[in-house]
Design a protein around this motif. Structure first.
Motif, PDB file in Angstrom:
ATOM      1  N   ALA A   1      13.878 -13.215   3.875  1.00 41.24           N
ATOM      2  CA  ALA A   1      13.062 -14.414   3.697  1.00 41.24           C
ATOM      3  C   ALA A   1      11.638 -14.068   3.280  1.00 41.24           C
ATOM      4  O   ALA A   1      10.986 -14.853   2.607  1.00 41.24           O
ATOM      5  CB  ALA A   1      13.039 -15.228   4.983  1.00 41.24           C
ATOM      6  N   GLU A   2      11.144 -12.884   3.665  1.00 34.67           N
ATOM      7  CA  GLU A   2       9.768 -12.489   3.354  1.00 34.67           C
ATOM      8  C   GLU A   2       9.732 -11.077   2.786  1.00 34.67           C
ATOM      9  O   GLU A   2      10.304 -10.160   3.371  1.00 34.67           O
ATOM     10  CB  GLU A   2       8.895 -12.550   4.609  1.00 34.67           C
ATOM     11  N   LEU A   3       9.031 -10.938   1.669  1.00 37.70           N
ATOM     12  CA  LEU A   3       8.921  -9.645   0.998  1.00 37.70           C
ATOM     13  C   LEU A   3       7.467  -9.410   0.612  1.00 37.70           C
ATOM     14  O   LEU A   3       6.868 -10.212  -0.106  1.00 37.70           O
ATOM     15  CB  LEU A   3       9.795  -9.632  -0.262  1.00 37.70           C
ATOM     16  N   ASP A   4       6.890  -8.330   1.106  1.00 41.03           N
ATOM     17  CA  ASP A   4       5.506  -7.976   0.794  1.00 41.03           C
ATOM     18  C   ASP A   4       5.487  -6.656   0.031  1.00 41.03           C
ATOM     19  O   ASP A   4       5.763  -5.602   0.596  1.00 41.03           O
ATOM     20  CB  ASP A   4       4.686  -7.860   2.073  1.00 41.03           C
ATOM     21  N   LEU A   5       5.190  -6.748  -1.247  1.00 35.28           N
ATOM     22  CA  LEU A   5       5.058  -5.568  -2.100  1.00 35.28           C
ATOM     23  C   LEU A   5       3.637  -5.506  -2.676  1.00 35.28           C
ATOM     24  O   LEU A   5       3.406  -4.955  -3.748  1.00 35.28           O
ATOM     25  CB  LEU A   5       6.076  -5.619  -3.246  1.00 35.28           C
ATOM     26  N   SER A   6       2.681  -6.066  -1.970  1.00 35.85           N
ATOM     27  CA  SER A   6       1.307  -6.120  -2.457  1.00 35.85           C
ATOM     28  C   SER A   6       0.655  -4.745  -2.486  1.00 35.85           C
ATOM     29  O   SER A   6       1.084  -3.818  -1.795  1.00 35.85           O
ATOM     30  CB  SER A   6       0.478  -7.062  -1.584  1.00 35.85           C
TER      31      SER A   6
ATOM     32  N   HIS B   1       0.812  -1.226   0.000  1.00 40.53           N
ATOM     33  CA  HIS B   1       0.000   0.000   0.000  1.00 40.53           C
ATOM     34  C   HIS B   1       0.845   1.276   0.000  1.00 40.53           C
ATOM     35  O   HIS B   1       0.609   2.199   0.784  1.00 40.53           O
ATOM     36  CB  HIS B   1      -0.951   0.013   1.197  1.00 40.53           C
ATOM     37  N   ASN B   2       1.851   1.339  -0.870  1.00 39.96           N
ATOM     38  CA  ASN B   2       2.716   2.517  -0.924  1.00 39.96           C
ATOM     39  C   ASN B   2       2.828   3.143  -2.312  1.00 39.96           C
ATOM     40  O   ASN B   2       3.680   3.986  -2.529  1.00 39.96           O
ATOM     41  CB  ASN B   2       4.123   2.156  -0.417  1.00 39.96           C
ATOM     42  N   SER B   3       2.021   2.715  -3.259  1.00 36.66           N
ATOM     43  CA  SER B   3       2.049   3.251  -4.630  1.00 36.66           C
ATOM     44  C   SER B   3       3.422   3.102  -5.284  1.00 36.66           C
ATOM     45  O   SER B   3       3.826   3.934  -6.092  1.00 36.66           O
ATOM     46  CB  SER B   3       1.607   4.717  -4.650  1.00 36.66           C
TER      47      SER B   3
END
Length: 66
Positions: A32-37, A15-17
């Motif tokens: 290990a974890e990447l959230d770019l949704s 949620h950062n455009s």
């Protein structure tokens, strides 16, 4: 980037455009974890080698490199 955050294991940039994958994110070897949704990303770049979970849902990705 990896020198300043050598033990970084999780990043949440949802949620950062964001329109592009962060530069040099592939050198974060401990990540290990990447959230770019929920952004505006259209292309996937190189990903860290030890990544176990990646969330790219709700972006504008056109193709996935093979």
């Amino acid at each position: 980037m990896s020198d300043s955050c050598p033990k970084l294991e999780q990043i949440a940039f949802s949620h950062n455009s964001i329109i592009r994958m962060p530069k040099n994110i592939d050198v974060l070897y401990s990540l290990a974890e990447l959230d770019l949704s929920n952004n505006q990303i259209t292309q996937i770049g190189e990903l860290p080698p030890n990544l176990k979970l990646v969330n790219l849902s709700f972006n504008r990705i056109r193709n996935i490199p093979g």
